[in-house]
Write a protein that holds these residues in place. Structure first.
Motif, PDB file in Angstrom:
ATOM      1  N   UNK A  10       0.803  -1.217   0.000  1.00 29.72           N
ATOM      2  CA  UNK A  10       0.000   0.000   0.000  1.00 29.72           C
ATOM      3  C   UNK A  10       0.841   1.275   0.000  1.00 29.72           C
ATOM      4  N   UNK A  11       1.810   1.347   0.885  1.00 27.59           N
ATOM      5  CA  UNK A  11       2.596   2.572   0.987  1.00 27.59           C
ATOM      6  C   UNK A  11       3.425   2.840  -0.273  1.00 27.59           C
ATOM      7  N   UNK A  12       4.095   1.819  -0.859  1.00 30.96           N
ATOM      8  CA  UNK A  12       4.799   2.082  -2.127  1.00 30.96           C
ATOM      9  C   UNK A  12       3.870   2.596  -3.224  1.00 30.96           C
ATOM     10  N   UNK A  13       2.663   2.043  -3.293  1.00 27.27           N
ATOM     11  CA  UNK A  13       1.708   2.511  -4.301  1.00 27.27           C
ATOM     12  C   UNK A  13       1.284   3.947  -4.028  1.00 27.27           C
ATOM     13  N   UNK A  14       1.069   4.268  -2.754  1.00 23.25           N
ATOM     14  CA  UNK A  14       0.692   5.633  -2.387  1.00 23.25           C
ATOM     15  C   UNK A  14       1.776   6.629  -2.802  1.00 23.25           C
ATOM     16  N   UNK A  15       3.037   6.264  -2.575  1.00 21.26           N
ATOM     17  CA  UNK A  15       4.149   7.142  -2.943  1.00 21.26           C
ATOM     18  C   UNK A  15       4.270   7.279  -4.454  1.00 21.26           C
ATOM     19  N   UNK A  16       4.034   6.202  -5.175  1.00 13.57           N
ATOM     20  CA  UNK A  16       4.071   6.248  -6.633  1.00 13.57           C
ATOM     21  C   UNK A  16       3.064   7.256  -7.164  1.00 13.57           C
ATOM     22  N   UNK A  17       1.836   7.190  -6.665  1.00 11.60           N
ATOM     23  CA  UNK A  17       0.783   8.107  -7.117  1.00 11.60           C
ATOM     24  C   UNK A  17       1.124   9.542  -6.715  1.00 11.60           C
ATOM     25  N   UNK A  18       1.589   9.725  -5.488  1.00  9.37           N
ATOM     26  CA  UNK A  18       1.926  11.066  -5.003  1.00  9.37           C
ATOM     27  C   UNK A  18       3.005  11.706  -5.865  1.00  9.37           C
ATOM     28  N   UNK A  19       4.004  10.944  -6.258  1.00  9.05           N
ATOM     29  CA  UNK A  19       5.129  11.480  -7.026  1.00  9.05           C
ATOM     30  C   UNK A  19       4.778  11.799  -8.466  1.00  9.05           C
ATOM     31  N   UNK A  20       3.697  11.209  -8.978  1.00 11.79           N
ATOM     32  CA  UNK A  20       3.383  11.381 -10.398  1.00 11.79           C
ATOM     33  C   UNK A  20       2.062  12.079 -10.672  1.00 11.79           C
TER      34      UNK A  20
END
Length: 287
Positions: free
Chosen positions: A184-194
């Motif tokens: 969950x957290x890696x996916x959240x960071x991916x979306x936040x960064x892009x």
């Protein structure tokens, strides 16, 4: 000619990179010949790039575009303009068909390409845009429809320029279904960064949780793992149900991206695959 009886001899069936402009020129030439008795319909080709190459089955691409052009001919009636064009940037390849026809009303626009319906035609199943969208989605792209009543319509095929570009419609919510909370957290960071603006990410461990939520929450993007710990569901079956609900786009995110069965089922369902273990290598094009 419609999508099914288009002269498939004008282009080869291959998934190797092909020059898009060559397919469009041959298709436009055939359509002009077929419509030569319609003297007040003007065809034109606007080419923003001399050579655009993309790995796609040229026969399939031509078949779907042929159907879109036929729709445009019906829309303009006995007088009007139909323009076929291309465009590209560092992330996307676009092919569009623009007409000066009757246009589509605002209440119907959201359904175009998502349901099998026919608009303003005396005959036809309405499957053309639906299957075009399935075809485009299977290649990681999106179908975009713009229209104004009395002004005309523009249908655009949007493809990622390479396999590490994720094409997503603009949305303020992404639903992520995966039974492993560690993702969950890696996916959240991916979306936040892009993301271009703030995008909420909702997480779900089971398909029932997601489906219950989706009934009350429209216009979201679904990212779904393939290998779910559920006897009656995998990611593709969940996406198939989500397509009839409120998801505006769906992608399979999985480490099984090179499994031949998963690849084949995804292609048949028109669902693009994201490699879970390589997600941070992806760029995002918001359309």
């Amino acid at each position: 000619k419609g999508a099914k009886d288009f002269d498939s001899n004008i282009v080869e069936s291959t998934s190797d990179p092909i020059r898009i402009e060559s397919v469009l020129n041959e298709l436009l030439s055939e359509k002009k010949n077929l419509c030569e008795h319609l003297e007040n319909i003007e065809f034109s080709f606007v080419n923003a790039s001399s050579s655009t190459f993309f790995p796609v089955d040229g026969k399939e691409l031509a078949r779907h575009l042929s159907n879109i052009i036929d729709n445009a001919v019906d829309a303009v009636g006995f007088s009007g303009k139909i323009t076929i064009g291309t465009g590209s940037d560092d992330k996307l390849i676009k092919i569009y068909v623009k007409d000066t026809g009757c246009g589509i009303s605002e209440d119907v626009l959201p359904l175009i390409g998502k349901e099998k319906l026919s608009i303003g035609k005396s005959s036809g199943s309405g499957y053309g845009l639906y299957y075009a969208r399935e075809f485009i989605n299977s290649l990681g792209g999106e179908l975009n429809v713009e229209s104004q009543v009395g002004q005309g319509s523009t249908i655009t095929f949007i493809f990622p320029k390479n396999e590490r570009v994720l094409v997503l419609p603009k949305s303020d919510c992404i639903a992520y279904l995966d039974d492993d909370p560690l993702t969950y957290e890696p996916l959240r960071q991916f979306v936040k960064n892009r993301a271009l603006s703030q995008v909420e990410v909702k997480f779900f461990e089971t398909s029932s949780q997601y489906m219950d939520w989706s009934l009350e929450n429209g216009n979201h993007i679904l990212l779904c793992d393939y290998n779910l710990k559920e006897k009656q569901a995998d990611g593709l079956s969940v996406i198939a149900r989500a397509k009839t609900k409120n998801a505006i786009a769906s992608h399979l995110i999985t480490n099984s991206y090179d499994d031949p069965l998963v690849v084949q089922r995804s292609k048949e369902s028109g669902v693009p695959i994201i490699a879970k273990d390589k997600i941070f290598e992806y760029d995002v094009a918001w359309i």
